[in-house]
Motif scaffolding. Structure first.
Motif, short mmCIF file in Angstrom:
data_model
loop_
_atom_site.label_atom_id
_atom_site.label_comp_id
_atom_site.label_asym_id
_atom_site.label_seq_id
_atom_site.Cartn_x
_atom_site.Cartn_y
_atom_site.Cartn_z
N GLU A 38 0.86 -1.19 0.00
CA GLU A 38 0.00 0.00 0.00
C GLU A 38 0.89 1.23 0.00
O GLU A 38 1.92 1.26 0.68
CB GLU A 38 -0.91 0.03 1.24
CG GLU A 38 -1.94 -1.07 1.31
CD GLU A 38 -3.16 -0.80 0.46
OE1 GLU A 38 -3.23 0.30 -0.14
OE2 GLU A 38 -4.04 -1.68 0.39
N ASP A 39 0.50 2.24 -0.78
CA ASP A 39 1.26 3.49 -0.82
C ASP A 39 1.00 4.31 0.44
O ASP A 39 -0.13 4.35 0.95
CB ASP A 39 0.87 4.32 -2.04
CG ASP A 39 1.34 3.67 -3.34
OD1 ASP A 39 2.35 2.93 -3.30
OD2 ASP A 39 0.69 3.88 -4.38
N ILE A 40 2.03 4.96 0.93
CA ILE A 40 1.91 5.86 2.08
C ILE A 40 1.68 7.25 1.53
O ILE A 40 2.58 7.85 0.92
CB ILE A 40 3.18 5.81 2.96
CG1 ILE A 40 3.39 4.38 3.49
CG2 ILE A 40 3.09 6.80 4.10
CD1 ILE A 40 4.69 4.20 4.24
N THR A 41 0.48 7.79 1.71
CA THR A 41 0.15 9.10 1.13
C THR A 41 0.75 10.25 1.93
O THR A 41 0.95 11.34 1.40
CB THR A 41 -1.37 9.28 1.05
OG1 THR A 41 -1.93 9.07 2.35
CG2 THR A 41 -1.98 8.25 0.09
N GLU A 42 1.01 10.01 3.21
CA GLU A 42 1.58 11.07 4.04
C GLU A 42 2.34 10.42 5.19
O GLU A 42 1.84 9.50 5.84
CB GLU A 42 0.46 11.96 4.59
CG GLU A 42 0.95 13.16 5.39
CD GLU A 42 -0.22 14.03 5.85
OE1 GLU A 42 -0.08 14.67 6.92
OE2 GLU A 42 -1.24 14.07 5.15
#
Length: 423
Positions: A38-42
């Protein structure tokens, strides 16, 4: 809406950390962000102190064990366990490491079988073997035992604890089962609604919950949580009003109970675990115990103990995300004047903005009490015989009394970092 909000968590080398919480709280999302799925958006992910947000999953040197086993059906157990090694080096001899891993897991005789020929427990061992064979720097386990029966879960839980201790590999384990969390973890991180509630050792988590949600989520049977009002008039003895009964606090007050004075006249939540109350007359009270009474609703025989469900005339505190509010029973010939559903949703949303740690449902108006509903559970010896409807004397140990404010934050025992006092 954020799946995980403002999470700050560190895991030491060789540590077994458990992410615990109800379904949908964000624990699997945290695990997938660590794995790179999963991408870390912040925010930042640091591996050995180095920024790792952009490192591809296959370069993070982590092995993941999934809930669904995720074995290749067209491969034998030997081929499934050796598959990560084949990816690393297609020409290397994989058999020595595969057989060593199989011996560790006790599945040497299953190496030539296909997944369809294995039981659930055997498939999970093969899935773990595939992760172990890589010799990764960390194990990531996403509810690996949830598809198994209770007896097998208990057996494999002990195996996982022993195996990870022998290997000394950092492990992050996701579960919604508190028994797994408390028995496996060096530390346990409790999550709710994407927010980290508390991270502590299992013993500290049980003995010093930081808020109502943690207190209710940890422990079987669940902690007794009752709505109450504190009375602390100047120059008079302090007491806790539970509705039908009032609990006087003994003088002189200990430092923890002194902190309650600021809550004069306010609604609080009183928590007491079932083992901190005993069925006995006031004449047998020990120092620090105060008397209470309850009406027997029903008893649960557990073999080694009995659980006595009592009605003390109190209103149970409903903990959001763990249970639904109890249905109201309006009086005969009278309209239900309680708050509407939209008002309740708005009030709860505003409370969550003010204090995302733990939120209780707003107090409900008086309702007709069900004759079968109890608000208090007490552990007792297994041979105890009580008649339903009988009134029994109780002794409550104040040393094990938890008090939370109206937002669910623990007041007593005093938190390590005292919150600012409201005037």
């Amino acid at each position: 809406m954020r799946a995980v909000d403002n999470l700050s968590l560190s895991v030491e080398p060789g540590q077994f950390l458990v992410l615990l919480g109800p379904s949908g709280c964000g624990k699997s999302t945290v695990l997938r962000m660590i794995a790179g799925l999963e991408d870390i958006t912040e925010g930042e992910l640091l591996l050995d102190g180095a920024y790792a947000n952009d490192i591809p999953p296959h370069e993070r040197d982590m092995a993941m064990v999934f809930q669904s086993f995720a074995l290749y059906p067209n491969m034998t157990s030997r081929e499934n366990i050796g598959f990560p090694l084949r990816v690393q080096d297609p020409h290397a001899d994989r058999n020595p490491r595969v057989e060593t891993t199989a011996r560790m897991l006790g599945i040497e005789d299953l190496l030539e079988r296909y997944p369809r020929q294995l039981s659930g427990g055997e498939r999970q061992r093969v899935a773990m073997g595939r992760a172990i064979s890589r010799r990764p720097s960390a194990f990531l386990m996403d509810e690996p035992l949830s598809n198994l029966d209770a007896k097998l879960r208990s057996y494999l839980r002990a195996e996982i604890a022993q195996l990870t201790a022998e290997l000394g590999v950092t492990t992050i384990y996701v579960t919604h089962d508190q028994a797994e969390a408390m028995s496996l973890g060096h530390r346990v991180a409790v999550m709710r609604g994407g927010v980290l509630q508390q991270v502590s050792t299992p013993r500290e988590l049980y003995a010093l919950p930081e808020n109502v949600f943690v207190a209710a989520f940890i422990g079987t049977p669940r902690i007794n949580l009752l709505q109450a009002v504190l009375h602390a008039p100047l120059g008079h003895r302090m007491s806790i009003d539970l509705g039908r009964q009032r609990l006087p606090l003994p003088e002189p007050l200990n430092p923890d109970h002194q902190l309650l004075r600021i809550q004069q006249g306010r609604q609080i939540i009183v928590g007491l675990r079932s083992e901190a109350v005993r069925i006995a007359p006031p004449s047998q009270a020990r120092p620090g115990e105060i008397a209470l009474t309850g009406i027997v609703q029903h008893m649960e025989y557990q073999g080694h103990e009995s659980l006595v469900h009592l009605d003390t005339g109190s209103t149970p505190a409903v903990v959001a995300d763990l249970e639904s509010p109890r249905p109201q029973s309006p009086g005969r010939g009278r309209a239900n004047t309680g708050p509407g559903i939209l008002t309740r949703i708005k009030d709860r949303a505003l409370a969550q903005i003010a204090a995302p740690v733990a939120v209780l449902d707003p107090p409900q108006p008086p309702r007709e009490r069900s004759v079968s509903a109890g608000d208090f559970v007490v552990r007792s010896w297994p041979d105890l015989r009580l008649r339903t409807g009988a009134q029994v004397p109780l002794l409550m140990d104040l040393a094990h009394l938890y008090v939370f404010d109206h937002l669910g934050r623990r007041i007593c025992p005093a938190p390590a970092d005292l919150p600012g006092l409201e005037v």
